[in-house]
Write an enzyme that holds these catalytic residues in place. Structure first.
Site, short mmCIF file in Angstrom:
data_model
loop_
_atom_site.label_atom_id
_atom_site.label_comp_id
_atom_site.label_asym_id
_atom_site.label_seq_id
_atom_site.Cartn_x
_atom_site.Cartn_y
_atom_site.Cartn_z
N ALA A 84 -12.79 -39.21 -28.85
CA ALA A 84 -11.33 -39.12 -28.72
C ALA A 84 -10.77 -40.33 -27.99
CB ALA A 84 -10.96 -37.85 -27.97
N GLY A 85 -9.53 -40.66 -28.30
CA GLY A 85 -8.81 -41.70 -27.59
C GLY A 85 -8.64 -42.97 -28.40
N ASN B 228 -10.02 -47.43 -18.21
CA ASN B 228 -8.70 -47.19 -18.81
C ASN B 228 -7.92 -46.16 -18.01
OD1 ASN B 228 -7.90 -44.55 -20.48
ND2 ASN B 228 -10.14 -44.72 -20.50
N ARG B 229 -6.61 -46.41 -17.97
CA ARG B 229 -5.68 -45.39 -17.46
C ARG B 229 -4.52 -45.26 -18.44
NH1 ARG B 229 -5.64 -49.29 -13.37
NH2 ARG B 229 -3.96 -50.83 -13.49
N PHE C 147 -2.73 -40.57 -21.90
CA PHE C 147 -2.34 -39.78 -23.09
C PHE C 147 -1.08 -40.35 -23.75
CE2 PHE C 147 -4.26 -35.46 -21.46
CZ PHE C 147 -5.54 -35.98 -21.61
N SER D 28 -9.58 -35.64 -18.55
CA SER D 28 -9.11 -37.01 -18.39
C SER D 28 -8.67 -37.24 -16.95
CB SER D 28 -7.93 -37.28 -19.32
OG SER D 28 -7.28 -38.47 -18.92
N ASN E 173 -6.62 -39.47 -16.04
CA ASN E 173 -5.37 -40.24 -16.04
C ASN E 173 -4.10 -39.41 -16.16
OD1 ASN E 173 -6.84 -42.70 -15.85
ND2 ASN E 173 -7.36 -42.47 -18.01
N THR E 174 -4.23 -38.10 -16.19
CA THR E 174 -3.05 -37.22 -16.12
C THR E 174 -3.18 -36.48 -14.80
OG1 THR E 174 -2.88 -36.98 -18.52
CG2 THR E 174 -1.91 -35.22 -17.22
N LYS F 204 -14.06 -30.22 -23.44
CA LYS F 204 -14.56 -31.55 -23.02
C LYS F 204 -14.50 -31.66 -21.51
CE LYS F 204 -14.30 -36.46 -23.97
NZ LYS F 204 -13.78 -37.49 -24.88
N ASN G 102 -16.48 -36.99 -20.60
CA ASN G 102 -15.35 -37.91 -20.56
C ASN G 102 -15.70 -39.10 -19.66
OD1 ASN G 102 -12.59 -38.86 -20.70
ND2 ASN G 102 -11.98 -36.74 -21.10
N THR H 66 -16.75 -46.74 -26.31
CA THR H 66 -16.93 -48.07 -25.71
C THR H 66 -17.97 -48.89 -26.48
OG1 THR H 66 -16.32 -47.11 -23.60
CG2 THR H 66 -17.37 -49.28 -23.52
C1 LIG Z 1 -9.46 -46.51 -23.87
C2 LIG Z 1 -10.01 -45.12 -23.85
C3 LIG Z 1 -9.18 -44.04 -24.11
C4 LIG Z 1 -9.69 -42.74 -24.09
N1 LIG Z 1 -8.86 -41.70 -24.39
C5 LIG Z 1 -9.35 -40.44 -24.42
C6 LIG Z 1 -8.52 -39.36 -24.77
O1 LIG Z 1 -7.35 -39.52 -25.09
N2 LIG Z 1 -9.07 -38.12 -24.76
C7 LIG Z 1 -10.38 -37.89 -24.44
O2 LIG Z 1 -10.83 -36.74 -24.45
N3 LIG Z 1 -11.21 -38.91 -24.11
C8 LIG Z 1 -10.72 -40.17 -24.10
N4 LIG Z 1 -11.55 -41.20 -23.78
C9 LIG Z 1 -12.96 -40.92 -23.40
C10 LIG Z 1 -13.92 -41.11 -24.57
O3 LIG Z 1 -13.62 -40.23 -25.62
C11 LIG Z 1 -15.38 -40.88 -24.09
O4 LIG Z 1 -15.51 -39.52 -23.71
C12 LIG Z 1 -15.77 -41.74 -22.92
O5 LIG Z 1 -15.20 -43.02 -23.02
C13 LIG Z 1 -17.29 -41.90 -22.77
O6 LIG Z 1 -17.85 -42.44 -23.95
P1 LIG Z 1 -18.15 -44.00 -24.19
O7 LIG Z 1 -18.95 -44.49 -23.04
O8 LIG Z 1 -18.85 -44.06 -25.51
O9 LIG Z 1 -16.79 -44.68 -24.24
C14 LIG Z 1 -11.06 -42.50 -23.78
C15 LIG Z 1 -11.89 -43.61 -23.54
C16 LIG Z 1 -11.40 -44.89 -23.56
C17 LIG Z 1 -12.32 -46.05 -23.27
#
Ligand SMILES: Cc1cc2nc3c(=O)[nH]c(=O)nc-3n(C[C@H](O)[C@H](O)[C@H](O)COP(=O)(O)O)c2cc1C
Length: 308
Positions: free
Chosen positions: A33-34, A82-83, A86, A147, A149-150, A185, A214, A290
């Site tokens: 997600a994201g 990231n911050r 949403f 998250s 960031n909220t 999550k 997350n 990522t």
């Molecule tokens: C830029 C960014 C935005 C994200 N936005 C969301 C989000 O809106 N909702 C969510 O559940 N996780 C969000 N995530 C978290 C990712 O879905 C994931 O759970 C987390 O980054 C760990 O996985 P990774 O190391 O493969 O990035 C975000 C991550 C990044 C880097």
């Protein structure tokens, strides 16, 4: 030119097919997600080999998210902070878009959250709104309470609000002619005690599974200087530094639930051995974000080749 993208980046193998929470996945590697919060790129993303795509986090009303800059690369650490907060066009617009999307054989999930202005004691209403609005258009749901960031969102992971939230959603779900899998999550920053509580709540509410994890608010194990990291400020850290903690969380859920709770493992997956590590820890499926940013559009194909 979807055919060209597919020719370059798709990878098919019947051996990779998976069944989880009653859904059939063509392979176990999904987009976390994201990345496509508003479901605008599903057709293009589905050409890159993903077995499933999770849109969102989406909220009932559109919102702008935090001021920019809000996304930072920590190259030496193979990480992101990231911050975003949403930022999304709202659930109504997403529903309209999903109603028209051609997604072929890719499984589609919706990750749902609450608006920043909604107080926590009204949060359930926001999740219910998104759930109802998106129900006809997706295969599974993710309740995102993790998250960083909220403001105060992660307090919804506490026993009482979480039980109320998940039981409300699951009750509505069970009233449908054909219910859909609902997953939770969670953050990587939970204590063992909190994880135990979560396993209990997931089992007692009967939801389908957990997505672990997350991003983290912890800043351990970074290769950048402390000043550099401090200057970036608040946000969720993802990528290589969260890899081992997320695997530990998966193991903990697997052990605590005696393997009875399906898990989607996410956090720091850049290649097939990272994916295999999550599967070995007890995850049925994996997701990446990522790693996809750092390794590029061929990353999924390479992971799938490695896994098969
Ligand atoms: C830029 C960014 C935005 C994200 N936005 C969301 C989000 O809106 N909702 C969510 O559940 N996780 C969000 N995530 C978290 C990712 O879905 C994931 O759970 C987390 O980054 C760990 O996985 P990774 O190391 O493969 O990035 C975000 C991550 C990044 C880097």
């Amino acid at each position: 030119m979807p055919w060209l993208l597919r020719a370059m980046f798709d990878f098919k193998s019947d051996r990779l097919a998976q069944e989880a929470f009653g859904l059939k996945f063509k392979n176990p590697v999904g987009l976390a997600a994201g990345f496509d919060k508003d479901g605008k790129y599903i057709e293009a993303l589905s050409c890159l080999g993903f077995g499933f795509i999770e849109v969102g986090t989406v909220t009932p009303k559109p919102q702008g998210g935090n001021p920019k800059p809000r996304l930072f690369r920590l190259k030496k650490s193979e990480a992101l902070i990231n911050r975003m907060g949403f930022n999304n066009g709202g659930c109504d617009a997403l529903a309209e878009r999903l109603a028209k999307v051609k997604r072929g054989d890719v499984i589609l999930g919706a990750n749902i959250g609450k608006n920043k202005v909604t107080p926590n004691d009204k949060a359930v209403d926001d999740y219910v709104y998104c759930f109802e609005k998106l129900f006809p258009h997706v295969d599974y749901f993710v309740v995102n309470v993790s998250s960083p960031n909220t403001p105060d969102l992660r307090q919804l992971q506490d026993k009482e609000p979480l039980t109320k939230l998940l039981s409300t959603i699951q009750q509505l779900n069970l009233e449908k002619a054909v219910p859909k899998p609902v997953l939770l999550k969670i953050a990587p920053d939970l204590t063992d005690g909190q994880l135990k509580d979560i396993v209990e709540i997931v089992s007692s509410t009967g939801i389908a599974g957990i997505i672990a994890t997350n991003t983290t608010i912890v800043r351990d194990g970074l290769k950048e200087s402390e000043e550099e990291v401090d200057e970036i400020g608040a946000g969720g850290l993802s990528g290589a530094p969260v890899r081992s903690r997320s695997t530990t969380v998966i193991e903990c859920i697997h052990q605590e639930s005696k393997g009875s709770i399906p898990v989607i493992g996410v956090g720091g997956i850049f290649n097939s051995s990272h994916a295999q590590e999550k599967l070995d820890a007890g995850a049925q499926l994996v997701q990446l974000y990522t790693g996809f940013i750092y390794e590029g559009p061929s990353s999924v194909k390479k992971i799938l080749q490695g896994l098969s």
